[in-house]
Design a protein around this motif. Sequence first.
Motif, PDB file in Angstrom:
ATOM      1  N   UNK A 106      -5.107   5.381  -9.720  1.00 57.61           N
ATOM      2  CA  UNK A 106      -5.914   5.183  -8.745  1.00 57.61           C
ATOM      3  C   UNK A 106      -5.376   3.326  -8.534  1.00 57.61           C
ATOM      4  N   UNK A 109      -0.341   3.008  -5.612  1.00 52.65           N
ATOM      5  CA  UNK A 109       0.828   4.393  -5.424  1.00 52.65           C
ATOM      6  C   UNK A 109       0.957   3.663  -4.212  1.00 52.65           C
TER       7      UNK A 109
ATOM      8  N   UNK B   1       2.099  20.319  -9.757  1.00 55.64           N
ATOM      9  CA  UNK B   1       0.136  20.209  -9.481  1.00 55.64           C
ATOM     10  C   UNK B   1       0.266  19.423  -8.280  1.00 55.64           C
ATOM     11  N   UNK B   3      -1.722  17.239  -4.899  1.00 56.11           N
ATOM     12  CA  UNK B   3      -2.636  15.868  -5.626  1.00 56.11           C
ATOM     13  C   UNK B   3      -3.296  16.028  -4.176  1.00 56.11           C
ATOM     14  N   UNK B   5      -4.023  12.535  -1.876  1.00 57.44           N
ATOM     15  CA  UNK B   5      -3.368  10.952  -1.730  1.00 57.44           C
ATOM     16  C   UNK B   5      -4.391  10.827  -0.404  1.00 57.44           C
ATOM     17  N   UNK B  19     -13.264   9.930  -1.187  1.00 55.41           N
ATOM     18  CA  UNK B  19     -12.409   9.942  -2.435  1.00 55.41           C
ATOM     19  C   UNK B  19     -13.378  10.540  -3.515  1.00 55.41           C
ATOM     20  N   UNK B  36      -5.486  16.495  -8.931  1.00 50.80           N
ATOM     21  CA  UNK B  36      -5.953  15.588  -8.721  1.00 50.80           C
ATOM     22  C   UNK B  36      -5.816  14.743  -7.439  1.00 50.80           C
ATOM     23  N   UNK B  37      -7.139  13.873  -7.566  1.00 49.26           N
ATOM     24  CA  UNK B  37      -7.013  13.373  -6.399  1.00 49.26           C
ATOM     25  C   UNK B  37      -7.560  11.937  -6.640  1.00 49.26           C
ATOM     26  N   UNK B  38      -6.566  11.407  -5.890  1.00 49.40           N
ATOM     27  CA  UNK B  38      -6.289   9.984  -5.773  1.00 49.40           C
ATOM     28  C   UNK B  38      -6.104   8.771  -4.980  1.00 49.40           C
ATOM     29  N   UNK B  39      -6.580   8.057  -5.143  1.00 55.35           N
ATOM     30  CA  UNK B  39      -6.891   6.389  -4.159  1.00 55.35           C
ATOM     31  C   UNK B  39      -5.056   5.924  -4.271  1.00 55.35           C
ATOM     32  N   UNK B  40      -4.846   5.904  -2.770  1.00 55.31           N
ATOM     33  CA  UNK B  40      -3.269   5.482  -3.112  1.00 55.31           C
ATOM     34  C   UNK B  40      -3.174   3.565  -2.579  1.00 55.31           C
ATOM     35  N   UNK B  41      -2.715   2.887  -2.495  1.00 56.14           N
ATOM     36  CA  UNK B  41      -2.603   1.378  -2.694  1.00 56.14           C
ATOM     37  C   UNK B  41      -2.489   1.424  -1.339  1.00 56.14           C
ATOM     38  N   UNK B  42      -0.852   1.985  -0.622  1.00 58.25           N
ATOM     39  CA  UNK B  42      -0.977   2.237   0.851  1.00 58.25           C
ATOM     40  C   UNK B  42       0.178   3.917   0.937  1.00 58.25           C
ATOM     41  N   UNK B  46      -0.865   3.191   9.226  1.00 59.32           N
ATOM     42  CA  UNK B  46      -1.825   2.675   9.588  1.00 59.32           C
ATOM     43  C   UNK B  46      -2.512   2.494  10.973  1.00 59.32           C
ATOM     44  N   UNK B  55      -0.414  16.865  -1.246  1.00 61.83           N
ATOM     45  CA  UNK B  55       0.817  17.452  -1.429  1.00 61.83           C
ATOM     46  C   UNK B  55       1.167  18.994  -2.660  1.00 61.83           C
TER      47      UNK B  55
END
Lengths: 115, 575
Positions: A106, A109, B1, B3, B5, B19, B36-42, B46, B55
């Motif tokens: 987390x 990415x 897999x 995803x 995001x 999330x 898979x649940x994921x937090x993106x940084x970017x 925007x 995905x």
Amino acid sequence: MSSSKVNIDEIKKNINKKSGDWIKVGMSTCGIAAGADKVLEKFQEEKERRNLDIRLEKCGCAGMCYAEPLVEIRVKGMPQVVYGKVDAKVVVEIIDRHVLRKQLLDDHIYNIKVQ
Amino acid sequence: MKIILIKDTGPTEKTKIIYDLFNALLRDAGMHADYQVVRAADIGIYGKGVVVKIFPGDIVYQNVQEDDVNNIIDTTLKQNKPIKDLRLDFQNKQIRIVLRNCGVIDPEKIDDYIGQDGYQGIKKVLQKFDPEKVIDEMKTSGLRGRGGGGFPTWMKWNFARGVEMDQKYIICNADEGDPGAYMDRSVLEGDPHSVLEGMMIAGYTVGASKGYLYIRAEYPLAIERCQKAIDQARVYGFLGENILGCGFNFDLDIRLGAGAFVCGEETALIASIEGKRGCPQPRPPYPSIKGLWGKPTVINNVETLANVPVILHKGGAWFSKIGSETSKGTKVFALTGKVQNSSLIEVPMGITLREIVFDIGGGVLDNKKIKAIQTGGPSGGVVPEDLFDTPVDYENLLKLGSIMGSGGMIVMDEDDCMIDISKFYLGFCVEESCGKCAPCRIGGTQLLNILTDISEGKATMSDLDRLTKISSAMQKASLCGLGQSAANPVLSTLKFFKKEYHGHIVEKTCQAGKCSGLFKYEIIQKKCKRCGLCQRNCPVGAIPGDKDKGYLIEQEKCIRCGRCFDVCKFEAVAR
């Protein structure tokens, strides 16, 4: 016409045949300034310590200066991922989670490429 | 897999909420093992609220609210159907030609470059094209010089080709010196072989057997990697004699620039390689006719050369499909300043400044109000916010009084003073002027004096006329590009931000709070909550007082650093 020293097409074929898992660290001035050399060192250390079968490679600047140090990783069964703002702690997390447990991290990415 | 995001791209910071919700609802549905649940940084998007990417597949949802999560799971995850109302049509605005290998290959391994179609351009050229055909291909491509001038590359090559001479030279200009610009450094550090290959193709086309890479000494890593690349290319027989068995001879050496900005000007650069003092010469004769040691010399910028192998490999027609009517291909920009994502970007010509700043750069830092963007470095100008919808190409930027330049792009917000900016860039040129010609040497200094007077509130309105007069004299009479363009930042700020000049001269105020003599900080007693934060943060102890009596800024002691203004949570410090 004499033949040249190397056969470009042969080299191309061979290099693109290379498979397996890899980790690339962005090692241009921008990356190094943000600590990429330490990140690469840490990967090297962890790789040896855990005896991992993964190629460690260097590459240039991918453009996302705001997120350096950047690390791109390809592991079988996982999408190709770009992690940013990586430090020694995140390196260990990448190995523990992404490489070994096949789980995405987390909050680090910056890009995902699904083949 | 599979995803999911997630990233909140708006101001609400809901990433974590959505999330958690996804995780909980997936568990309820018994599907959490599959996703898979994921937090993106970017997430590359925007200002579109919470963005959710799923995905595999190409589904991107925007403005996702808490209520939408269930619907996404039911409709998209379970039934594999998109939800029209949430869907975002997203296209990546960047195209990578010059930066195709940067961040992809190991720049120190020639095999990596070959693996990405490297040296295919020179191979094709040597085996199938005569020089004429290369010129045709370059003409079709429409490639223009990326160092800033925008002169058609094929024409430069053709001039040099047309001269009969025993020796000719190819020079790569890597003396990148604009403040805030690092495009060339990144290319040389990330993909040096592409520049080498570009130089080889240029050499074959004009009939040159020798080339020089002129790199500024401040780029040690770029120099190291280029040297390695040259060594490897020699071992592989891409440099030296009878290259690829086609009878073509070409070799390369590196020459270092000693830190003079003017040596990026081609005639000064040539003088520097010749071992002379780096001073410009009058043109004509142009280097293509009479350059290094009096021989025909093609000087191309790093980015221009990095384009060449791809153009020859994929064809000029392919290249000319990208970009605008007059400016083909892409341009690399170093996007810096008050922008969220300081980054190296490559965009097709014709993209608007607004797209660059907001869609790629992620908008302005700290939610401040954007004021302008500076392009072209010390030779360029500023483009105000209301003209951000202008498509970026050579002609349009010139019309606005700026230039494409080598690719520095600095975003400025309400805290940037346009007089201060002009002073900075002009000061840079005055410092870097070689002093050979009077218009640049004397004109620059005089302009700087006037600007300093304005910033100190000592100028009169008639000084503005003098600014314009001296600027125009410098443009017309200076020997080289440095002096001719040094006044551009002054003229363009004067054109678009005359109000700010008036403010400094007539009202003696600097709205942006940069010209320290022209503003002061004061505490608005009505708004002050007497928290004492300003006092604690003042580095010079200029804010006496206490929680009972309140606080006051002592103007004689205040150094106008703005700390109190920044830290006050109640907007009780006025500027």
